[in-house]
Structures are given as structure tokens and as C-alpha cells.
Design a protein around this motif. Sequence first.
Motif, short mmCIF file in Angstrom:
data_model
loop_
_atom_site.label_atom_id
_atom_site.label_comp_id
_atom_site.label_asym_id
_atom_site.label_seq_id
_atom_site.Cartn_x
_atom_site.Cartn_y
_atom_site.Cartn_z
N LYS A 1 41.32 42.51 39.95
CA LYS A 1 40.85 43.72 40.62
C LYS A 1 39.62 43.45 41.49
CE LYS A 1 43.81 46.67 38.87
NZ LYS A 1 44.78 47.40 39.74
N GLY A 2 39.14 42.21 41.47
CA GLY A 2 38.00 41.86 42.31
C GLY A 2 36.65 41.93 41.64
N VAL A 3 36.64 41.93 40.28
CA VAL A 3 35.39 42.08 39.53
C VAL A 3 35.30 41.01 38.46
CG1 VAL A 3 34.05 43.62 38.06
CG2 VAL A 3 35.37 44.58 39.95
N LYS A 4 34.12 40.41 38.31
CA LYS A 4 33.92 39.33 37.36
C LYS A 4 32.88 39.72 36.31
CE LYS A 4 32.80 34.38 37.16
NZ LYS A 4 34.08 34.02 36.52
N ILE A 5 33.17 39.48 35.04
CA ILE A 5 32.20 39.72 33.98
C ILE A 5 31.25 38.53 33.87
CG2 ILE A 5 31.82 40.12 31.52
CD1 ILE A 5 34.51 41.44 31.34
N LEU A 6 29.94 38.80 33.96
CA LEU A 6 28.93 37.77 33.73
C LEU A 6 28.34 37.85 32.33
CD1 LEU A 6 26.93 37.74 37.10
CD2 LEU A 6 28.81 36.23 36.40
N THR A 7 28.13 39.07 31.83
CA THR A 7 27.52 39.26 30.50
C THR A 7 28.28 40.35 29.77
OG1 THR A 7 25.34 38.78 31.45
CG2 THR A 7 25.39 39.76 29.26
N TRP A 8 28.76 40.03 28.56
CA TRP A 8 29.41 41.03 27.72
C TRP A 8 28.32 41.78 26.95
CZ3 TRP A 8 34.86 41.66 26.82
CH2 TRP A 8 35.67 40.79 27.57
#
Length: 349
Positions: free
Chosen positions: A152-159
Motif C-alpha cells: 500500500k506504499g507504507v513501511k513500518i519503522l517502529t512497532w
Amino acid sequence: MSIFERPVSRRQTLHGLMAGAVAAPALVRLTGPAQAATTLKISHQFPSSSGDEGDFRDRLVRRFAEEVTKRSNGELAFEIYPGSSLMKTNAQFSALRKGALDLSLYPISYAGGEAPECNIGLMPGLVSSYDQGLAWRTKPVGEEFSAYLEGKGVKILTWVWQAGGAASREKPLIAPEDAKGMKIRGGSREMDMVLQAAGAAVLSLPSNELYVAMQTGACDAGITSSTSLISFRLEELSRQLTTGRGKSYWFMLEPLLMSKAVFDKLPKAQQDLLTTVGLEMEAFGKAGAMADDAKVAEVFAKAGAKVHDLDEATVEKWRAIARDTAWKDYAAKSASCAKLIQLAQEVPA
């Protein structure tokens, strides 16, 4: 490194934003040497912090920005916009997808309208502890969800996970039977389904609009994270609090997200740095959330509210309703939703 800040007033945060106006930006510029090559904007809905005081989510973002700026020798710099001062809360996910916003610390279930799989980030009863939620990152459910978001064009950096509680104007909201006849903000479509099954009327709005909704009587009770209960001063309007300390049926995923389009344009060394520092922030996020689970009880008790905690039997009542309503509804939406919720149930509590 120089830091300039123009704080957002409480009136701007809680009132002006409801009218849809863009507040004067609460700008925190974190820059390195004059030759800084790339400046990234971070937007979020939460109040600005100062040093070691204030909303830990804003402090997490600042700490992340400071560390990346330092380690990149100023090649990466940041502007931080708290209090939805850059753009409206619900617009941030779409902006990330389009590359119109660089980063956001964002309640992922807010994106459920355009990306239904995101509603797993606030699925009542599915996550029952911080360790269980944070374990998602290295488990198949986390790998699957991360891949979905990147598509979808979004990246997780920190959970970042947060337990939640319920603040009520008059009547306590502890067990499902308490919800009957109340007007409640639940925080996600799935939580709303559970509340409706329990006999409540529901309101859909971001947590930074909850104060006004309760102040005007449009909302009898709000369920939100412990940190938001504190930051948005809901103790001023509440006579009852049900905490998320110890046990909760409400855990929300509020990760630090980055636009994949923006991330992909950066040199690999900078990508690796963002990923590394993002991972390092998880311990800070967990500690901050857990500290606020305890602090919220103190804040509300001091203001005169009656404080309640949940036991396992009560949590199971909520979970049983969720299994029969929200979980089934989510799994029926698509094959990917069904796969995600099945994988999530395989992560030990």
C-alpha cells in the motif's frame, strides 16, 4: 544541532482541529550541519512534549529524529509537527501512501477505511499483552502485515503497542453489560461492533477530538490508550476510569510509519540507518506505554475519579463477544484478512 519549537495550544489541539482548520504548525526542526541533504517531515496527532515530560509518542519521534540526525552526520534532518498541525489526523495515511508525507506515528486502525486489513491493529481481545503484540514483528503475522502495508506504499519503522482504558462522564464502563444505552467512542470499526453488540451507541472520531465530544455530552465514555487519556486531559470530564494496567481487551498498534516511496529514494546506508534506529525505539515505546498504564490511574484518582481495573473473567466476556462479531466480520472481508487473524491467534499470549 539547533531546535526551534512553537508549541500547539490546548485549544488548537482539542478545539480548532475539530473545525478542520490547520493549526499554526508546532514546528520542531532538528538539523545537522548546513550541508544537510534531506529534510523529512514527521506528522502526528499527539500533543507536543518537552524533554522527558509529556506524551511519550512525541518523545519517541523526537528521540528517533535526534538519533538519526546524529548518526547520519546531518545528511538526514527532520521537522516534527505534533497535534495534527501539518494535516488532519485521518489524512496522514493517504499522504504517506502518496509520498506527500514522509513519516507519521499513526494509530493504524484509522486507516481501515481505505485499507481494511489495518483494522487488525485494534481488534478487541486479539492481543492481551505488550510482549504478545511486539512479538508480531518477527512472527508470520507481522511479516504478512508488513508486506501488506508495503504493498500500500507504507513501511513500518517502529512497532508501538498501547493498552487502553475507558473514561466515563458518569457511569463506569467495565463489563459489556455496562455499555447498554451509553454513547461510546471505541477507536475502531471492530471495537464499535463489539460495543454495539453490548447495546451501546458508537461514535467514530480520532482521540484528539474526544475531549470536546465528552464535554458537549455527545459522548458518555471514550476508550483510548492510557497515554491519550492523560494527554487529552480527559480526567477533567470523567468520574470513572477503567484502566488498561495489568489486563485489557483493548490494545492498539500505533507504529512509526514511513512513506515507502520516500524511503525507496534514499541511499541504502540511510535506509539501513532509519530501519536500525526505528527498531531501537521499540523498547522506549513499550516502557512509555506501560508507565502510562500506571500513571493514568494516579492522574484520574487525583482528579476525583473512581478507578477500576479489569480481571481475566471480564476481559474474557469482551473477547467472547469479539470472537462472534468483530473477528468473524474481519475474517470474512478477504482472504488476506482471514490469514492475518489466523496468524495473529498463533502468537502466544
